[in-house]
Design an enzyme around this catalytic site. Structure first.
Site, short mmCIF file in Angstrom:
data_model
loop_
_atom_site.label_atom_id
_atom_site.label_comp_id
_atom_site.label_asym_id
_atom_site.label_seq_id
_atom_site.Cartn_x
_atom_site.Cartn_y
_atom_site.Cartn_z
CB ALA A 68 -0.94 0.00 1.20
CB THR A 69 4.13 2.17 1.51
OG1 THR A 69 3.73 1.96 2.88
CG2 THR A 69 5.07 3.36 1.45
CG ASN A 136 -3.62 3.43 10.78
OD1 ASN A 136 -4.11 4.56 10.61
ND2 ASN A 136 -2.37 3.25 11.16
CB SER A 181 -2.01 -3.57 2.24
OG SER A 181 -0.95 -4.35 2.76
CB CYS A 300 4.02 2.79 10.33
SG CYS A 300 3.29 1.53 9.28
#
Length: 356
Positions: A68-69, A136, A181, A300
């Site tokens: 996804a990044t 998230n 993702s 993260c």
């Protein structure tokens, strides 16, 4: 180990593992090669692409990425121009928007919902609006359809970060770009996707082959197949997974009655429970419960030493943010596991209060 960190990553589905094994062990051909082995690998990837697309709006194409990044970076940098996004977005959006040029960061309310009036004021000359479907850290569901309508009225494209919501929360029509993702839906790490609406053109992020029509790089059949099977299972098990998560949510909120839920009480995904309790030393709590995997925020940002930017954005003080924990559960979490973990966490928190 009791695993309650589903927002960081989800356990690999056994069916996904089994589907990937032949592509790791036996079928090693490059899917971009013209020979029969290559064509076989390409065919498997196309099946996976269709399985992923089945949970997305019609009228677009799924392009595989490394995660996804990369998908978010490509969408933001590929559109170019000023971008409006919200203060509770993932760092992959916020950092990329700032690095790409003019970023207009829109506040949220105490529930974590975007300030629609502030968004309207940020849209002049904006090329792209980026909004997360399910947050998230606190699980709040943003009004994607309404935000997309605002974006389009201002002449901007709409990017939806659907990483946490894909397969769990319906993605409304109106999005132009959707980031996904695999490892958030019981698939493998190292593969994601960007859905691109028909008619939308992005400048390439990666050059050197154009294997995916705008995205260069050799695809892994194993990872793509795993992603596809994970998506198929999300569709097939949707009702069972939803009912199971609701039971776990009810159990957890009942046991944690003395804790305060962060973010909206309604309009949130119930596999994400972010709570706080005054006086709790979260670092000590995690140490005392080291055989339970839970989080003090986004994986993260762990280790940064800073309070969560999401919790700060919804108005929590540094102290309140630092007394918050996130519990994430889902398909493979048993009620007994959750009961045991909650009893341990509550007992450890109570012990801190007694010691104080």
């Amino acid at each position: 180990m009791i695993y309650l960190d589903y927002q960081a990553t989800t356990p690999l589905a056994p069916e996904v593992f089994e589907a990937m094994v032949p592509w790791l062990r036996d079928d090693h051909a490059n899917p971009h090669s013209a020979h029969s082995a290559g064509r076989k690998a390409k065919a498997a990837i196309e099946v996976a692409r269709a399985q992923i697309a089945a949970l997305l709006p019609a009228g677009g194409r799924v392009v595989f990425t490394s995660g996804a990044t990369e998908a978010l970076n490509w969408a933001i940098k590929g559109v170019g121009g000023p971008i409006a996004t919200i203060a509770t977005e993932h760092a992959a959006v916020l950092d990329t928007a700032r690095a790409a040029g003019e970023a207009r960061i829109v506040p949220v309310d105490r529930d974590g919902l975007v300030d629609r009036a502030a968004l309207a004021g940020a849209l002049g000359g904006t090329a792209l609006v980026a909004t997360m479907l399910v947050n998230n850290e606190i699980g709040v569901i943003q009004p994607i359809a309404e935000v997309a309508a605002q974006a389009h009225a201002a002449g901007a494209l709409m990017l939806c970060d659907a990483v946490q919501g894909y397969g769990r929360v319906a993605i409304p029509d109106g999005c132009d770009l959707i980031a996904l993702s695999a490892h958030k839906i019981h698939g493998p790490k190292g593969v994601g996707a960007l859905w691109i609406r028909d008619g939308v053109t992005l400048a390439p992020l990666l050059h050197g082959g154009d294997q995916e029509g705008g995205r260069s790089g050799t695809l892994s059949p194993a990872l793509c197949v795993g992603f596809g099977v994970a998506a198929r299972l999300m569709a097939a098990r949707a009702e069972r997974d939803r009912a199971h998560v609701e039971r776990l949510w009810s159990l957890a909120t009942d046991r944690l009655a003395g804790w305060t839920i962060n973010g909206a009480l309604a309009g949130r995904y119930h596999g994400n429970l972010n709570v706080r309790r005054a006086g709790v030393d979260v670092n000590r709590l995690m140490s005392d419960c080291r055989d339970i995997a839970f989080s003090a925020g986004s994986a993260c940002a762990s280790g940064s030493g800073r309070p969560s930017h999401v919790l700060k954005a919804i108005g929590l003080s540094d102290v309140e943010a630092r007394t918050s924990i996130r519990l994430g559960f889902g398909r493979y979490t048993t009620e007994q596991e959750l009961e045991t973990a909650l009893a341990r966490i509550i007992a450890a928190a109570d012990a801190q209060r007694i010691a104080a």
